[in-house]
Design an enzyme around this catalytic site. Structure first.
Site, mmCIF file in Angstrom:
data_model
loop_
_atom_site.group_PDB
_atom_site.id
_atom_site.type_symbol
_atom_site.label_atom_id
_atom_site.label_comp_id
_atom_site.label_asym_id
_atom_site.label_seq_id
_atom_site.Cartn_x
_atom_site.Cartn_y
_atom_site.Cartn_z
ATOM 1 N N LYS A 108 0.826 -1.196 0.000
ATOM 2 C CA LYS A 108 0.000 0.000 0.000
ATOM 3 C C LYS A 108 0.868 1.257 0.000
ATOM 4 C CE LYS A 108 -4.005 1.847 2.558
ATOM 5 N NZ LYS A 108 -4.917 1.587 3.689
ATOM 6 N N SER B 61 -9.399 2.063 2.466
ATOM 7 C CA SER B 61 -8.462 2.821 1.663
ATOM 8 C C SER B 61 -7.435 1.965 0.915
ATOM 9 C CB SER B 61 -7.725 3.828 2.543
ATOM 10 O OG SER B 61 -7.021 3.177 3.600
ATOM 11 N N GLY C 64 -10.588 1.220 10.015
ATOM 12 C CA GLY C 64 -12.044 1.217 10.145
ATOM 13 C C GLY C 64 -12.659 0.163 9.242
ATOM 14 N N GLY C 65 -11.746 -0.580 8.548
ATOM 15 C CA GLY C 65 -12.192 -1.596 7.595
ATOM 16 C C GLY C 65 -11.389 -1.568 6.311
ATOM 17 N N SER C 66 -10.244 -0.868 6.299
ATOM 18 C CA SER C 66 -9.529 -0.583 5.048
ATOM 19 C C SER C 66 -8.836 -1.775 4.418
ATOM 20 C CB SER C 66 -8.501 0.533 5.274
ATOM 21 O OG SER C 66 -9.160 1.735 5.568
#
Length: 587
Positions: free
Chosen positions: A150, A225, A247-249
Protein backbone atom coordinates in the site's frame (compact mmCIF):
# COMPACT_ATOMS: atom_id res chain seq x y z
CA UNK A 1 -18.66 56.36 -3.03
CA UNK A 2 -15.51 54.40 -2.04
CA UNK A 3 -13.45 57.63 -2.08
CA UNK A 4 -15.93 59.31 0.31
CA UNK A 5 -15.70 56.37 2.69
CA UNK A 6 -11.90 56.55 2.59
CA UNK A 7 -12.02 60.28 3.49
CA UNK A 8 -14.22 59.46 6.48
CA UNK A 9 -11.95 56.63 7.61
CA UNK A 10 -8.78 58.69 7.26
CA UNK A 11 -9.77 62.26 8.28
CA UNK A 12 -6.61 63.11 10.23
CA UNK A 13 -4.05 61.93 7.67
CA UNK A 14 -3.15 63.66 4.49
CA UNK A 15 -3.82 60.69 2.29
CA UNK A 16 -4.77 60.90 -1.30
CA UNK A 17 -7.96 58.81 -1.64
CA UNK A 18 -6.96 57.92 -5.18
CA UNK A 19 -3.61 56.57 -3.93
CA UNK A 20 -5.31 54.64 -1.10
CA UNK A 21 -7.78 53.16 -3.54
CA UNK A 22 -4.97 52.16 -5.87
CA UNK A 23 -3.12 50.57 -2.93
CA UNK A 24 -6.17 48.56 -1.91
CA UNK A 25 -6.76 47.46 -5.48
CA UNK A 26 -3.11 46.49 -5.84
CA UNK A 27 -3.21 44.52 -2.59
CA UNK A 28 -6.33 42.67 -3.67
CA UNK A 29 -4.75 41.90 -7.03
CA UNK A 30 -1.55 40.74 -5.32
CA UNK A 31 -3.60 38.42 -3.08
CA UNK A 32 -5.38 36.94 -6.09
CA UNK A 33 -2.05 36.44 -7.90
CA UNK A 34 -0.48 34.90 -4.78
CA UNK A 35 -3.36 32.42 -4.44
CA UNK A 36 -3.18 31.63 -8.14
CA UNK A 37 0.57 31.00 -7.92
CA UNK A 38 0.03 28.75 -4.90
CA UNK A 39 -2.57 26.70 -6.73
CA UNK A 40 -0.39 26.58 -9.82
CA UNK A 41 2.50 25.28 -7.71
CA UNK A 42 0.24 22.57 -6.31
CA UNK A 43 -0.90 21.61 -9.81
CA UNK A 44 2.73 21.37 -10.93
CA UNK A 45 3.52 19.04 -8.01
CA UNK A 46 0.60 16.78 -8.91
CA UNK A 47 1.52 16.79 -12.60
CA UNK A 48 5.11 15.91 -11.73
CA UNK A 49 3.96 13.01 -9.54
CA UNK A 50 1.77 11.68 -12.35
CA UNK A 51 4.58 12.12 -14.87
CA UNK A 52 6.98 10.21 -12.62
CA UNK A 53 4.45 7.39 -12.27
CA UNK A 54 3.84 7.23 -16.03
CA UNK A 55 7.56 7.19 -16.81
CA UNK A 56 8.00 4.34 -14.34
CA UNK A 57 5.23 2.43 -16.08
CA UNK A 58 6.89 2.94 -19.46
CA UNK A 59 10.18 1.62 -18.09
CA UNK A 60 8.41 -1.46 -16.77
CA UNK A 61 6.78 -2.02 -20.17
CA UNK A 62 10.24 -2.01 -21.79
CA UNK A 63 11.63 -4.35 -19.14
CA UNK A 64 8.76 -6.80 -19.65
CA UNK A 65 9.11 -6.61 -23.45
CA UNK A 66 12.82 -7.36 -23.17
CA UNK A 67 12.09 -10.39 -20.99
CA UNK A 68 9.44 -11.59 -23.44
CA UNK A 69 11.95 -11.37 -26.30
CA UNK A 70 14.47 -13.40 -24.31
CA UNK A 71 12.00 -16.04 -23.11
CA UNK A 72 8.97 -16.04 -25.45
CA UNK A 73 7.65 -19.43 -24.31
CA UNK A 74 6.63 -18.49 -20.75
CA UNK A 75 3.27 -20.02 -19.79
CA UNK A 76 1.83 -16.88 -18.28
CA UNK A 77 -1.66 -18.19 -17.50
CA UNK A 78 -0.29 -21.31 -15.82
CA UNK A 79 1.93 -19.22 -13.50
CA UNK A 80 -0.78 -16.70 -12.67
CA UNK A 81 -3.24 -19.47 -11.81
CA UNK A 82 -0.99 -21.08 -9.18
CA UNK A 83 -2.08 -20.56 -5.56
CA UNK A 84 0.59 -18.98 -3.37
CA UNK A 85 1.49 -22.20 -1.54
CA UNK A 86 1.99 -24.07 -4.81
CA UNK A 87 3.91 -21.19 -6.37
CA UNK A 88 6.17 -21.05 -3.31
CA UNK A 89 6.84 -24.78 -3.54
CA UNK A 90 7.70 -24.51 -7.25
CA UNK A 91 10.11 -21.64 -6.56
CA UNK A 92 11.74 -23.44 -3.64
CA UNK A 93 12.35 -26.61 -5.66
CA UNK A 94 13.60 -24.66 -8.67
CA UNK A 95 11.03 -25.76 -11.26
CA UNK A 96 10.12 -22.07 -11.62
CA UNK A 97 12.61 -19.20 -11.48
CA UNK A 98 12.01 -16.01 -9.48
CA UNK A 99 12.84 -14.02 -12.63
CA UNK A 100 10.10 -15.68 -14.66
CA UNK A 101 7.53 -15.22 -11.89
CA UNK A 102 8.45 -11.56 -11.29
CA UNK A 103 8.19 -10.51 -14.94
CA UNK A 104 4.99 -12.50 -15.40
CA UNK A 105 3.38 -10.56 -12.57
CA UNK A 106 4.84 -7.25 -13.77
CA UNK A 107 3.23 -7.83 -17.15
CA UNK A 108 -0.12 -8.72 -15.60
CA UNK A 109 0.03 -5.74 -13.20
CA UNK A 110 0.50 -3.40 -16.17
CA UNK A 111 -2.59 -4.87 -17.79
CA UNK A 112 -4.69 -4.61 -14.61
CA UNK A 113 -3.71 -1.01 -13.87
CA UNK A 114 -4.66 0.03 -17.41
CA UNK A 115 -8.17 -1.24 -16.62
CA UNK A 116 -8.48 -0.10 -13.00
CA UNK A 117 -5.81 2.57 -12.27
CA UNK A 118 -4.72 0.57 -9.20
CA UNK A 119 -0.98 1.29 -9.21
CA UNK A 120 0.59 4.39 -7.76
CA UNK A 121 4.13 3.41 -8.74
CA UNK A 122 6.26 0.48 -9.80
CA UNK A 123 9.31 -0.24 -7.64
CA UNK A 124 12.26 -0.48 -10.07
CA UNK A 125 14.50 -1.76 -7.26
CA UNK A 126 12.59 -5.04 -7.57
CA UNK A 127 15.23 -6.11 -10.11
CA UNK A 128 17.97 -5.51 -7.53
CA UNK A 129 16.03 -7.54 -4.96
CA UNK A 130 15.68 -10.29 -7.56
CA UNK A 131 19.46 -10.44 -7.96
CA UNK A 132 19.95 -10.29 -4.20
CA UNK A 133 17.75 -13.29 -3.36
CA UNK A 134 19.35 -15.38 -6.09
CA UNK A 135 22.78 -14.81 -4.50
CA UNK A 136 21.67 -16.02 -1.07
CA UNK A 137 22.28 -19.53 0.17
CA UNK A 138 19.14 -19.63 2.30
CA UNK A 139 15.70 -19.27 0.76
CA UNK A 140 13.11 -17.53 2.91
CA UNK A 141 9.48 -18.59 3.26
CA UNK A 142 8.46 -16.11 0.54
CA UNK A 143 11.41 -16.79 -1.78
CA UNK A 144 10.76 -15.25 -5.20
CA UNK A 145 7.21 -14.09 -4.44
CA UNK A 146 6.32 -10.71 -6.02
CA UNK A 147 4.42 -8.64 -3.46
CA UNK A 148 2.55 -5.35 -3.67
CA UNK A 149 2.37 -2.82 -0.85
CA UNK A 150 0.00 0.00 0.00
CA UNK A 151 1.02 3.58 -0.78
CA UNK A 152 1.97 4.61 2.77
CA UNK A 153 4.12 1.58 3.69
CA UNK A 154 7.70 2.80 3.63
CA UNK A 155 10.03 1.65 0.84
CA UNK A 156 13.41 3.37 0.61
CA UNK A 157 13.58 6.05 -2.07
CA UNK A 158 9.84 6.22 -2.68
CA UNK A 159 7.09 8.63 -1.71
CA UNK A 160 4.53 7.87 0.97
CA UNK A 161 1.72 10.10 -0.30
CA UNK A 162 -1.53 9.05 1.43
CA UNK A 163 -3.04 10.68 -1.68
CA UNK A 164 -2.05 14.12 -0.33
CA UNK A 165 -0.20 16.97 -2.05
CA UNK A 166 1.67 17.83 1.16
CA UNK A 167 3.38 14.41 1.07
CA UNK A 168 4.75 14.69 -2.47
CA UNK A 169 8.13 16.12 -1.51
CA UNK A 170 9.30 13.54 1.03
CA UNK A 171 10.97 10.25 0.14
CA UNK A 172 11.30 7.36 2.59
CA UNK A 173 14.89 7.28 3.86
CA UNK A 174 14.78 3.55 4.57
CA UNK A 175 12.54 0.54 4.25
CA UNK A 176 9.84 0.07 6.85
CA UNK A 177 10.33 -2.86 9.20
CA UNK A 178 7.64 -4.82 7.37
CA UNK A 179 9.37 -4.36 4.01
CA UNK A 180 12.74 -5.31 5.51
CA UNK A 181 11.28 -8.54 6.88
CA UNK A 182 9.50 -9.35 3.61
CA UNK A 183 12.77 -8.89 1.72
CA UNK A 184 14.60 -11.01 4.27
CA UNK A 185 12.08 -13.77 3.66
CA UNK A 186 12.83 -13.61 -0.08
CA UNK A 187 9.80 -11.60 -1.22
CA UNK A 188 10.18 -9.03 -4.00
CA UNK A 189 8.18 -5.81 -3.45
CA UNK A 190 7.39 -4.66 -6.98
CA UNK A 191 4.56 -2.12 -6.79
CA UNK A 192 2.95 0.49 -4.53
CA UNK A 193 -0.81 0.78 -4.86
CA UNK A 194 -3.29 3.63 -4.93
CA UNK A 195 -5.29 4.84 -1.93
CA UNK A 196 -8.11 7.19 -1.00
CA UNK A 197 -7.07 10.75 -0.16
CA UNK A 198 -5.93 10.95 3.49
CA UNK A 199 -6.73 7.20 3.86
CA UNK A 200 -10.01 8.17 5.53
CA UNK A 201 -12.51 6.82 3.02
CA UNK A 202 -13.56 3.41 1.77
CA UNK A 203 -13.64 4.66 -1.79
CA UNK A 204 -10.27 4.71 -3.60
CA UNK A 205 -9.72 8.10 -5.19
CA UNK A 206 -7.39 11.06 -4.74
CA UNK A 207 -6.69 14.23 -6.76
CA UNK A 208 -3.12 13.18 -7.62
CA UNK A 209 -3.52 9.69 -9.07
CA UNK A 210 -7.26 9.54 -9.68
CA UNK A 211 -10.02 6.97 -9.12
CA UNK A 212 -9.29 3.26 -8.86
CA UNK A 213 -12.03 1.01 -10.25
CA UNK A 214 -13.32 -2.40 -9.28
CA UNK A 215 -11.91 -5.02 -11.72
CA UNK A 216 -15.29 -6.80 -11.88
CA UNK A 217 -17.40 -3.71 -12.62
CA UNK A 218 -15.99 -0.33 -13.67
CA UNK A 219 -19.00 1.49 -12.18
CA UNK A 220 -18.06 0.19 -8.73
CA UNK A 221 -15.31 1.08 -6.29
CA UNK A 222 -12.81 -1.57 -5.12
CA UNK A 223 -13.24 -0.24 -1.58
CA UNK A 224 -10.66 1.59 0.48
CA UNK A 225 -8.46 2.82 1.66
CA UNK A 226 -6.46 -0.25 0.52
CA UNK A 227 -8.44 -0.22 -2.73
CA UNK A 228 -5.41 -0.30 -5.02
CA UNK A 229 -4.36 -3.56 -3.38
CA UNK A 230 -7.86 -4.96 -3.71
CA UNK A 231 -8.12 -4.13 -7.42
CA UNK A 232 -4.60 -5.35 -8.27
CA UNK A 233 -4.90 -8.70 -6.47
CA UNK A 234 -8.47 -9.35 -7.63
CA UNK A 235 -7.43 -8.52 -11.20
CA UNK A 236 -4.61 -11.09 -11.00
CA UNK A 237 -1.75 -8.56 -11.02
CA UNK A 238 -0.43 -9.53 -7.58
CA UNK A 239 -0.59 -12.72 -5.57
CA UNK A 240 -0.02 -11.16 -2.15
CA UNK A 241 -0.35 -7.62 -0.82
CA UNK A 242 0.00 -5.66 2.39
CA UNK A 243 -2.72 -3.18 3.38
CA UNK A 244 -3.69 -1.25 6.49
CA UNK A 245 -6.94 -1.03 8.40
CA UNK A 246 -8.32 1.63 10.77
CA UNK A 247 -12.04 1.22 10.15
CA UNK A 248 -12.19 -1.60 7.60
CA UNK A 249 -9.53 -0.58 5.05
CA UNK A 250 -8.32 -4.16 4.51
CA UNK A 251 -11.65 -5.90 5.03
CA UNK A 252 -13.83 -3.61 2.86
CA UNK A 253 -11.65 -3.91 -0.30
CA UNK A 254 -11.49 -7.66 0.36
CA UNK A 255 -15.29 -7.76 0.57
CA UNK A 256 -15.80 -5.56 -2.51
CA UNK A 257 -13.22 -7.46 -4.60
CA UNK A 258 -13.80 -11.06 -3.48
CA UNK A 259 -10.51 -11.50 -1.61
CA UNK A 260 -9.39 -12.82 1.75
CA UNK A 261 -7.99 -10.18 4.07
CA UNK A 262 -6.85 -10.13 7.70
CA UNK A 263 -6.74 -7.22 10.14
CA UNK A 264 -4.57 -8.50 13.01
CA UNK A 265 -4.37 -7.19 16.53
CA UNK A 266 -2.58 -3.87 15.93
CA UNK A 267 0.59 -4.66 17.88
CA UNK A 268 1.08 -8.08 16.26
CA UNK A 269 2.91 -6.59 13.25
CA UNK A 270 5.34 -3.68 13.26
CA UNK A 271 4.06 -0.24 12.31
CA UNK A 272 7.57 1.24 12.21
CA UNK A 273 8.33 3.06 8.95
CA UNK A 274 4.71 3.78 8.04
CA UNK A 275 3.12 7.19 7.77
CA UNK A 276 -0.39 8.55 8.11
CA UNK A 277 -2.08 11.88 7.47
CA UNK A 278 -2.60 12.56 11.19
CA UNK A 279 -0.16 10.79 13.48
CA UNK A 280 -0.64 10.11 17.18
CA UNK A 281 -4.21 8.76 17.18
CA UNK A 282 -3.74 5.78 19.48
CA UNK A 283 -7.17 5.20 21.05
CA UNK A 284 -8.40 3.32 17.95
CA UNK A 285 -5.16 2.07 16.38
CA UNK A 286 -4.40 1.23 12.77
CA UNK A 287 -3.27 -2.29 11.88
CA UNK A 288 -1.24 -3.71 8.99
CA UNK A 289 -2.22 -7.01 7.45
CA UNK A 290 -2.14 -9.25 4.36
CA UNK A 291 -4.58 -9.50 1.45
CA UNK A 292 -4.64 -12.44 -0.96
CA UNK A 293 -6.80 -14.85 -2.97
CA UNK A 294 -7.09 -17.52 -0.26
CA UNK A 295 -6.67 -18.01 3.48
CA UNK A 296 -3.56 -20.21 3.22
CA UNK A 297 -1.78 -17.24 1.60
CA UNK A 298 -2.65 -15.02 4.57
CA UNK A 299 -1.38 -17.67 6.98
CA UNK A 300 1.90 -18.08 5.09
CA UNK A 301 2.42 -14.32 5.06
CA UNK A 302 1.80 -14.05 8.81
CA UNK A 303 4.12 -16.99 9.44
CA UNK A 304 6.85 -15.30 7.39
CA UNK A 305 6.43 -11.94 9.13
CA UNK A 306 6.24 -13.26 12.70
CA UNK A 307 9.93 -14.14 12.82
CA UNK A 308 13.02 -13.25 14.86
CA UNK A 309 13.97 -10.60 12.29
CA UNK A 310 10.81 -8.57 13.03
CA UNK A 311 11.12 -9.02 16.79
CA UNK A 312 14.74 -7.79 16.64
CA UNK A 313 14.06 -4.83 14.33
CA UNK A 314 11.08 -3.67 16.39
CA UNK A 315 11.25 -4.68 20.08
CA UNK A 316 7.77 -3.20 20.65
CA UNK A 317 6.29 -6.16 18.75
CA UNK A 318 5.60 -9.04 21.17
CA UNK A 319 7.87 -11.98 20.22
CA UNK A 320 5.01 -14.39 19.47
CA UNK A 321 5.81 -16.67 16.50
CA UNK A 322 3.03 -18.03 14.31
CA UNK A 323 1.26 -20.96 16.01
CA UNK A 324 0.98 -23.54 13.25
CA UNK A 325 -0.67 -26.05 15.60
CA UNK A 326 -3.66 -23.73 16.19
CA UNK A 327 -4.00 -22.91 12.49
CA UNK A 328 -3.90 -26.59 11.53
CA UNK A 329 -6.29 -27.74 14.26
CA UNK A 330 -9.61 -29.32 13.28
CA UNK A 331 -11.70 -29.63 16.44
CA UNK A 332 -15.26 -28.26 16.60
CA UNK A 333 -15.60 -24.58 17.47
CA UNK A 334 -18.15 -22.73 19.55
CA UNK A 335 -19.13 -19.88 17.25
CA UNK A 336 -21.16 -16.80 18.08
CA UNK A 337 -23.05 -15.27 15.15
CA UNK A 338 -25.21 -12.30 14.16
CA UNK A 339 -26.37 -10.97 10.79
CA UNK A 340 -27.07 -7.37 11.81
CA UNK A 341 -25.54 -5.04 14.37
CA UNK A 342 -28.71 -3.05 15.02
CA UNK A 343 -27.25 0.20 13.70
CA UNK A 344 -26.79 0.00 9.93
CA UNK A 345 -28.59 -3.05 8.46
CA UNK A 346 -26.75 -4.44 5.47
CA UNK A 347 -28.22 -5.43 2.08
CA UNK A 348 -30.09 -8.77 1.91
CA UNK A 349 -27.24 -10.61 0.17
CA UNK A 350 -24.80 -9.91 3.02
CA UNK A 351 -27.23 -11.19 5.65
CA UNK A 352 -27.97 -14.22 3.46
CA UNK A 353 -24.24 -14.98 3.38
CA UNK A 354 -24.07 -15.10 7.18
CA UNK A 355 -27.13 -17.33 7.46
CA UNK A 356 -25.91 -19.76 4.79
CA UNK A 357 -22.45 -19.90 6.35
CA UNK A 358 -23.99 -20.46 9.78
CA UNK A 359 -25.95 -23.42 8.39
CA UNK A 360 -22.87 -24.92 6.72
CA UNK A 361 -20.80 -24.59 9.91
CA UNK A 362 -23.54 -26.19 11.98
CA UNK A 363 -23.83 -29.08 9.53
CA UNK A 364 -20.05 -29.55 9.76
CA UNK A 365 -20.29 -30.16 13.52
CA UNK A 366 -19.60 -26.73 14.98
CA UNK A 367 -21.76 -25.23 17.70
CA UNK A 368 -23.49 -21.96 16.70
CA UNK A 369 -24.66 -19.53 19.38
CA UNK A 370 -26.63 -16.32 18.78
CA UNK A 371 -24.58 -13.28 19.79
CA UNK A 372 -25.57 -9.63 19.94
CA UNK A 373 -22.85 -6.96 19.94
CA UNK A 374 -23.76 -4.30 22.50
CA UNK A 375 -24.60 -0.65 21.74
CA UNK A 376 -23.18 -0.22 18.22
CA UNK A 377 -24.84 3.20 17.82
CA UNK A 378 -22.87 4.35 20.88
CA UNK A 379 -19.66 2.74 19.62
CA UNK A 380 -19.89 4.45 16.22
CA UNK A 381 -20.61 7.96 17.43
CA UNK A 382 -19.13 8.20 20.93
CA UNK A 383 -16.10 5.92 20.60
CA UNK A 384 -15.06 5.65 16.93
CA UNK A 385 -15.91 9.04 15.42
CA UNK A 386 -14.95 11.05 18.49
CA UNK A 387 -11.52 9.41 18.44
CA UNK A 388 -10.73 10.70 14.95
CA UNK A 389 -12.51 14.04 15.28
CA UNK A 390 -11.56 14.84 18.87
CA UNK A 391 -10.53 18.35 17.80
CA UNK A 392 -13.61 18.87 15.65
CA UNK A 393 -11.73 17.67 12.57
CA UNK A 394 -9.23 20.57 12.44
CA UNK A 395 -6.11 18.39 12.21
CA UNK A 396 -7.69 16.36 9.42
CA UNK A 397 -8.77 19.46 7.49
CA UNK A 398 -5.22 20.83 7.74
CA UNK A 399 -3.86 18.00 5.55
CA UNK A 400 -5.73 19.24 2.48
CA UNK A 401 -3.04 21.57 1.13
CA UNK A 402 -4.47 24.37 -0.99
CA UNK A 403 -7.97 23.10 -0.21
CA UNK A 404 -7.48 20.38 -2.84
CA UNK A 405 -10.17 17.87 -1.86
CA UNK A 406 -11.19 14.79 -3.79
CA UNK A 407 -14.92 14.79 -4.69
CA UNK A 408 -15.37 11.51 -2.81
CA UNK A 409 -14.38 13.25 0.44
CA UNK A 410 -16.26 16.53 0.06
CA UNK A 411 -19.34 15.44 2.07
CA UNK A 412 -17.14 14.61 5.07
CA UNK A 413 -14.95 17.70 4.66
CA UNK A 414 -17.97 20.00 4.37
CA UNK A 415 -19.45 18.56 7.58
CA UNK A 416 -16.16 19.11 9.41
CA UNK A 417 -16.01 22.73 8.24
CA UNK A 418 -19.29 23.60 9.93
CA UNK A 419 -18.54 25.67 13.09
CA UNK A 420 -18.77 23.67 16.32
CA UNK A 421 -21.70 25.66 17.69
CA UNK A 422 -23.63 25.25 14.44
CA UNK A 423 -22.96 21.47 14.47
CA UNK A 424 -24.37 21.26 17.98
CA UNK A 425 -27.42 23.34 17.00
CA UNK A 426 -28.05 21.26 13.86
CA UNK A 427 -27.74 18.08 15.93
CA UNK A 428 -30.47 19.30 18.27
CA UNK A 429 -32.77 20.28 15.39
CA UNK A 430 -32.25 17.04 13.44
CA UNK A 431 -32.45 14.65 16.40
CA UNK A 432 -36.23 13.99 16.15
CA UNK A 433 -36.29 13.41 12.37
CA UNK A 434 -32.78 12.13 11.46
CA UNK A 435 -31.22 10.80 14.70
CA UNK A 436 -28.20 9.10 13.08
CA UNK A 437 -27.15 12.27 11.25
CA UNK A 438 -27.73 14.29 14.42
CA UNK A 439 -25.43 12.02 16.42
CA UNK A 440 -22.87 12.07 13.58
CA UNK A 441 -22.76 15.89 13.64
CA UNK A 442 -22.53 15.86 17.42
CA UNK A 443 -19.56 13.47 17.27
CA UNK A 444 -17.83 15.68 14.68
CA UNK A 445 -18.03 18.54 17.17
CA UNK A 446 -15.20 16.83 19.04
CA UNK A 447 -14.27 17.14 22.69
CA UNK A 448 -14.15 20.27 24.78
CA UNK A 449 -11.39 19.49 27.29
CA UNK A 450 -8.54 17.20 28.25
CA UNK A 451 -10.76 15.78 31.00
CA UNK A 452 -13.36 14.85 28.38
CA UNK A 453 -10.65 13.08 26.34
CA UNK A 454 -9.48 11.13 29.39
CA UNK A 455 -13.07 10.09 30.04
CA UNK A 456 -13.35 9.03 26.40
CA UNK A 457 -10.30 6.75 26.80
CA UNK A 458 -11.90 5.28 29.93
CA UNK A 459 -15.13 4.64 28.00
CA UNK A 460 -13.18 2.76 25.32
CA UNK A 461 -11.60 0.47 27.91
CA UNK A 462 -14.93 -0.02 29.67
CA UNK A 463 -16.60 -1.04 26.40
CA UNK A 464 -13.83 -3.52 25.57
CA UNK A 465 -14.29 -5.07 29.00
CA UNK A 466 -18.06 -5.24 28.51
CA UNK A 467 -17.70 -6.89 25.10
CA UNK A 468 -15.17 -9.49 26.29
CA UNK A 469 -17.34 -10.28 29.32
CA UNK A 470 -20.30 -11.03 27.05
CA UNK A 471 -18.03 -13.14 24.81
CA UNK A 472 -16.72 -15.11 27.80
CA UNK A 473 -20.19 -15.65 29.28
CA UNK A 474 -21.17 -17.45 26.07
CA UNK A 475 -17.85 -19.36 26.07
CA UNK A 476 -17.20 -18.44 22.44
CA UNK A 477 -14.10 -19.33 20.44
CA UNK A 478 -14.86 -17.04 17.50
CA UNK A 479 -17.65 -14.92 16.00
CA UNK A 480 -19.23 -15.00 12.53
CA UNK A 481 -20.76 -11.71 11.41
CA UNK A 482 -21.50 -9.60 8.32
CA UNK A 483 -19.20 -7.23 6.50
CA UNK A 484 -20.28 -4.25 4.39
CA UNK A 485 -20.91 -5.09 0.75
CA UNK A 486 -21.41 -5.72 -2.07
CA UNK A 487 -19.22 -3.17 -3.86
CA UNK A 488 -20.58 0.39 -3.81
CA UNK A 489 -20.98 2.53 -6.90
CA UNK A 490 -18.11 5.04 -6.99
CA UNK A 491 -18.78 8.24 -5.08
CA UNK A 492 -21.15 6.76 -2.52
CA UNK A 493 -18.71 5.79 0.29
CA UNK A 494 -18.04 9.46 1.09
CA UNK A 495 -21.75 10.00 1.68
CA UNK A 496 -22.12 6.94 3.93
CA UNK A 497 -19.18 6.96 6.35
CA UNK A 498 -21.17 5.39 9.19
CA UNK A 499 -22.15 2.38 7.03
CA UNK A 500 -18.82 0.83 8.11
CA UNK A 501 -20.24 -0.09 11.54
CA UNK A 502 -19.71 -3.81 10.82
CA UNK A 503 -15.94 -3.37 10.50
CA UNK A 504 -15.12 -0.34 12.68
CA UNK A 505 -16.31 -2.26 15.76
CA UNK A 506 -13.27 -4.54 15.65
CA UNK A 507 -10.90 -1.60 15.27
CA UNK A 508 -12.37 -0.07 18.42
CA UNK A 509 -12.00 -3.45 20.19
CA UNK A 510 -8.59 -4.17 18.57
CA UNK A 511 -9.67 -7.77 17.80
CA UNK A 512 -8.25 -9.73 14.85
CA UNK A 513 -10.87 -9.90 12.09
CA UNK A 514 -10.80 -11.32 8.60
CA UNK A 515 -13.00 -11.46 5.50
CA UNK A 516 -13.74 -14.49 3.33
CA UNK A 517 -15.79 -14.45 0.08
CA UNK A 518 -18.55 -17.07 0.18
CA UNK A 519 -21.05 -16.21 -2.55
CA UNK A 520 -22.11 -13.79 -5.27
CA UNK A 521 -25.01 -11.40 -5.64
CA UNK A 522 -27.95 -13.10 -7.34
CA UNK A 523 -30.95 -11.78 -9.25
CA UNK A 524 -33.06 -12.79 -6.23
CA UNK A 525 -30.84 -10.63 -3.98
CA UNK A 526 -31.35 -7.70 -6.34
CA UNK A 527 -35.11 -8.15 -6.25
CA UNK A 528 -35.10 -8.37 -2.45
CA UNK A 529 -33.01 -5.18 -2.29
CA UNK A 530 -35.97 -3.29 -3.77
CA UNK A 531 -37.83 -4.00 -0.52
CA UNK A 532 -34.95 -2.85 1.70
CA UNK A 533 -35.99 -0.16 4.21
CA UNK A 534 -33.22 -0.28 6.82
CA UNK A 535 -34.00 0.56 10.43
CA UNK A 536 -34.83 4.23 10.08
CA UNK A 537 -36.03 4.51 6.48
CA UNK A 538 -34.06 7.76 6.42
CA UNK A 539 -31.86 9.30 3.66
CA UNK A 540 -28.88 7.10 4.65
CA UNK A 541 -30.91 3.91 4.30
CA UNK A 542 -32.18 5.04 0.90
CA UNK A 543 -28.67 6.01 -0.17
CA UNK A 544 -27.26 2.60 0.83
CA UNK A 545 -29.88 0.98 -1.37
CA UNK A 546 -28.73 3.12 -4.32
CA UNK A 547 -25.04 2.49 -3.58
CA UNK A 548 -25.22 -1.31 -3.84
CA UNK A 549 -27.78 -1.61 -6.65
CA UNK A 550 -26.69 -3.22 -9.91
CA UNK A 551 -24.32 -5.70 -8.25
CA UNK A 552 -25.46 -9.03 -9.72
CA UNK A 553 -22.44 -11.33 -9.99
CA UNK A 554 -20.26 -9.35 -7.58
CA UNK A 555 -18.63 -11.03 -4.55
CA UNK A 556 -20.41 -11.50 -1.23
CA UNK A 557 -18.34 -12.09 1.92
CA UNK A 558 -18.58 -12.74 5.66
CA UNK A 559 -16.42 -11.58 8.55
CA UNK A 560 -14.63 -13.86 11.04
CA UNK A 561 -13.45 -12.57 14.43
CA UNK A 562 -11.33 -13.84 17.34
CA UNK A 563 -10.07 -12.39 20.62
CA UNK A 564 -6.86 -10.28 20.69
CA UNK A 565 -3.61 -12.08 19.84
CA UNK A 566 -5.52 -15.07 18.43
CA UNK A 567 -4.77 -14.44 14.75
CA UNK A 568 -4.06 -18.13 14.16
CA UNK A 569 -7.50 -19.09 15.50
CA UNK A 570 -9.11 -16.37 13.37
CA UNK A 571 -7.33 -17.73 10.29
CA UNK A 572 -8.25 -21.31 11.18
CA UNK A 573 -11.91 -20.23 11.36
CA UNK A 574 -11.59 -18.36 8.06
CA UNK A 575 -10.10 -21.49 6.49
CA UNK A 576 -13.07 -23.54 7.70
CA UNK A 577 -15.51 -21.04 6.18
CA UNK A 578 -13.54 -20.99 2.92
CA UNK A 579 -13.46 -24.79 2.70
CA UNK A 580 -17.20 -25.15 3.30
CA UNK A 581 -17.93 -22.41 0.76
CA UNK A 582 -15.82 -24.12 -1.90
CA UNK A 583 -17.44 -27.49 -1.20
CA UNK A 584 -20.87 -25.92 -1.70
CA UNK A 585 -19.82 -24.36 -5.03
CA UNK A 586 -18.34 -27.66 -6.21
CA UNK A 587 -21.48 -29.63 -5.27
Amino acid sequence: MIQQQLRQLLPEWDVDPHAALALLGGSAAALVVWKWLGKRQIQKKMEEARRTRDEGMKKMVKVVQKFREQIPSVQTDAILSLPLLELTARLQEGSLSPRTVLYTYLEKALEVTQQTNCLRHFIPECEEQLQEIQRRREKGLLYGIPISIKDHIGHKGHLLTCGLVQCLGTLAQEDSVLVKVLKRQGAIPFAMTNVSQSLFSYDCSNPIFGQTLNPFNSQKTPGGSSGGEGALIAGGGSILGIGSDVGGSIRLPSSFCGLCGLKPTTERLSWSGMTGPVDGILAVPCALGPMARDVDSLALCMKALLCEEMFWLDPTVPPIPFDEEVYSSSGPLRIGYYDTDGYFPLPPCMRRAVQETRGALQAAGHQLVPFSPPRIHYVMTELFLKTFFADGGHAWLDVFTGNIVDPSLKPQVNCCKIPRLVKKLLALILKPVFPRLADYLSALSGMGSVKEMWNHHHQLEAYRTEFITRWRELQLDVVLCPVLGPAFTTGYPGKLLTAISSTMLYNVLNFPAGVVPVSKVTEADEEELKLYRGYCDDPWDRMLKQAVAGAVGLPVAVQCVALPWREELCLRFMKEVETLSREKKAA
